[in-house]
Scaffold this active site. Structure first.
Site, PDB file in Angstrom:
ATOM      1  N   ILE A 131       0.763  -1.002  -0.252  1.00 43.13           N
ATOM      2  CA  ILE A 131      -0.107  -0.138  -0.096  1.00 43.13           C
ATOM      3  C   ILE A 131       1.150   1.141  -0.047  1.00 43.13           C
ATOM      4  CG2 ILE A 131      -2.229  -1.156   1.130  1.00 43.13           C
ATOM      5  CD1 ILE A 131      -1.447  -0.534   3.516  1.00 43.13           C
ATOM      6  N   ASP A 132       0.768   2.367  -0.424  1.00 43.21           N
ATOM      7  CA  ASP A 132       1.510   3.210  -1.099  1.00 43.21           C
ATOM      8  C   ASP A 132       1.616   3.751   0.411  1.00 43.21           C
ATOM      9  OD1 ASP A 132       0.994   3.127  -3.757  1.00 43.21           O
ATOM     10  OD2 ASP A 132      -0.811   4.621  -2.900  1.00 43.21           O
ATOM     11  N   LYS A 133       3.350   4.512   0.674  1.00 45.86           N
ATOM     12  CA  LYS A 133       3.592   5.269   1.780  1.00 45.86           C
ATOM     13  C   LYS A 133       2.216   6.192   2.645  1.00 45.86           C
ATOM     14  CE  LYS A 133       6.720   9.069   2.774  1.00 45.86           C
ATOM     15  NZ  LYS A 133       6.370  10.446   2.493  1.00 45.86           N
ATOM     16  N   THR A 145      -0.852   5.965   2.676  1.00 47.00           N
ATOM     17  CA  THR A 145      -1.972   4.990   2.512  1.00 47.00           C
ATOM     18  C   THR A 145      -2.249   4.448   3.795  1.00 47.00           C
ATOM     19  OG1 THR A 145      -3.186   5.117   0.583  1.00 47.00           O
ATOM     20  CG2 THR A 145      -3.713   3.645   2.042  1.00 47.00           C
ATOM     21  N   ARG A 197      -6.853   5.791  -5.991  1.00 44.12           N
ATOM     22  CA  ARG A 197      -6.451   6.903  -6.809  1.00 44.12           C
ATOM     23  C   ARG A 197      -6.490   7.704  -7.738  1.00 44.12           C
ATOM     24  NH1 ARG A 197      -0.731   7.515  -3.928  1.00 44.12           N
ATOM     25  NH2 ARG A 197      -0.725   9.320  -4.236  1.00 44.12           N
TER      26      ARG A 197
END
Length: 304
Positions: free
Chosen positions: A137-139, A141, A238
């Site tokens: 998962i993104d930094k 998020t 996103r």
């Protein structure tokens, strides 16, 4: 040592070889591919090529990825919010702002650094940089991520992701008022030609991407939604929400340039994670509450 083979399709012809490969595997950077080409790990029709070679329909591309270098990734005593752990799997509630695995510019303070301190038995399938990491998962998020502690668990969890049998629900706040209660976004995602660090909805060298969403609450020009991933493309929620005209609040890459709220990064939280346990075959589902900053944002919107 991994090896890959492709045959260039009509839709892929005329692309630079280094550019094409970034669309075939999201984990490969263009710089890394250029190094493989330079070191002759990649060949076209069994011949060495340069990075600017433009592929032709029917070209046979072979890539043999060398063993990863033994980089020293340091175990760090970083507190983890552990939701579940046994001999095979560990589920973490990742805070916003933490990078999942080491990469240029982020060789410390990552989830992997913390995991290496916490447990010594992570799967080795992804090498020294990403031990145990099944998905990301993104930094910026927050939320649930599953990690494999051995290769058996890793292969099982990856197979479940590919088969679309895992359950991944996210909570998000988006700009605009979504008029309908439910929706499905079925739009392929690939690299943005104008910005290689971004993804976009495109038919050009893209991969299928499906996101289901449900409206949870509406505010004055904002909507609180739940998104369920059917696929797991880079930046999928996103990109998809921007595509239908409702970008995420606080998103520095896909949202409005001005952030009107005190939240670092996109208002996105991986709230629910479900999968079949690799060993026991038990169906497991985990849920964690919104982080404080997301709850503060919702409170502000409710009282405006």
């Amino acid at each position: 040592m991994e090896s890959f083979d492709w045959k260039v399709t009509e839709q892929q012809k005329s692309n630079r070889i280094d550019k094409l490969l970034t669309t075939l595997n999201e984990d490969w950077s263009r710089t890394q591919i250029q190094l493989w080409i330079k070191d002759e790990h990649l060949k076209v029709n069994n011949n060495k090529v340069k990075s600017n070679y433009k592929v032709e329909e029917g070209d046979h591309i072979t890539l043999v990825i060398p063993e990863p270098e033994e980089l020293e990734i340091t175990a760090e005593n970083i507190k983890l919010d552990i939701v579940f752990e046994d001999e095979d799997v560990i589920v973490i509630n990742k805070p916003r702002g933490m990078v999942v695995h080491p990469a240029p510019g982020h060789y410390s303070g990552t989830l992997v650094n913390a995991l290496m301190y916490h447990c010594k038995d992570l799967s080795g399938i992804n090498g020294v940089i990403r031990p145990g990491i099944v998905h990301r998962i993104d930094k910026d998020t927050s939320g649930l991520i599953m990690v494999a502690k051995n290769d058996m668990a890793h292969e099982s969890l990856v197979d479940q992701l590919k088969a679309k049998t895992t359950r991944r629900l996210y909570k998000a706040v988006v700009h605009g008022i979504i008029p309908h209660e439910h929706g499905t976004i079925d739009a392929p995602i690939g690299r943005d030609k104008k910005d290689r660090q971004s993804m976009t909805v495109t038919e050009d060298n893209s991969r299928d991407a499906v996101t289901h969403f449900t409206v949870l609450e509406r505010f004055d020009n904002y909507t609180y939604v739940q998104c369920e991933l059917e696929t797991g493309r880079t930046h999928q929620i996103r990109v998809h929400m921007k595509y239908i005209g409702y970008p995420l609040v606080g998103d520095p890459k896909y949202g409005p340039k001005k952030n009107s709220f005190d939240i670092e990064g996109q208002a996105l939280h991986a709230a629910v994670l479900g999968f079949i346990h690799p060993r026991t075959k038990e169906e497991l589902t985990f849920e964690v509450p919104n982080p404080t900053d997301l709850e503060d944002l919702l409170h502000l919107l409710r009282t405006k």
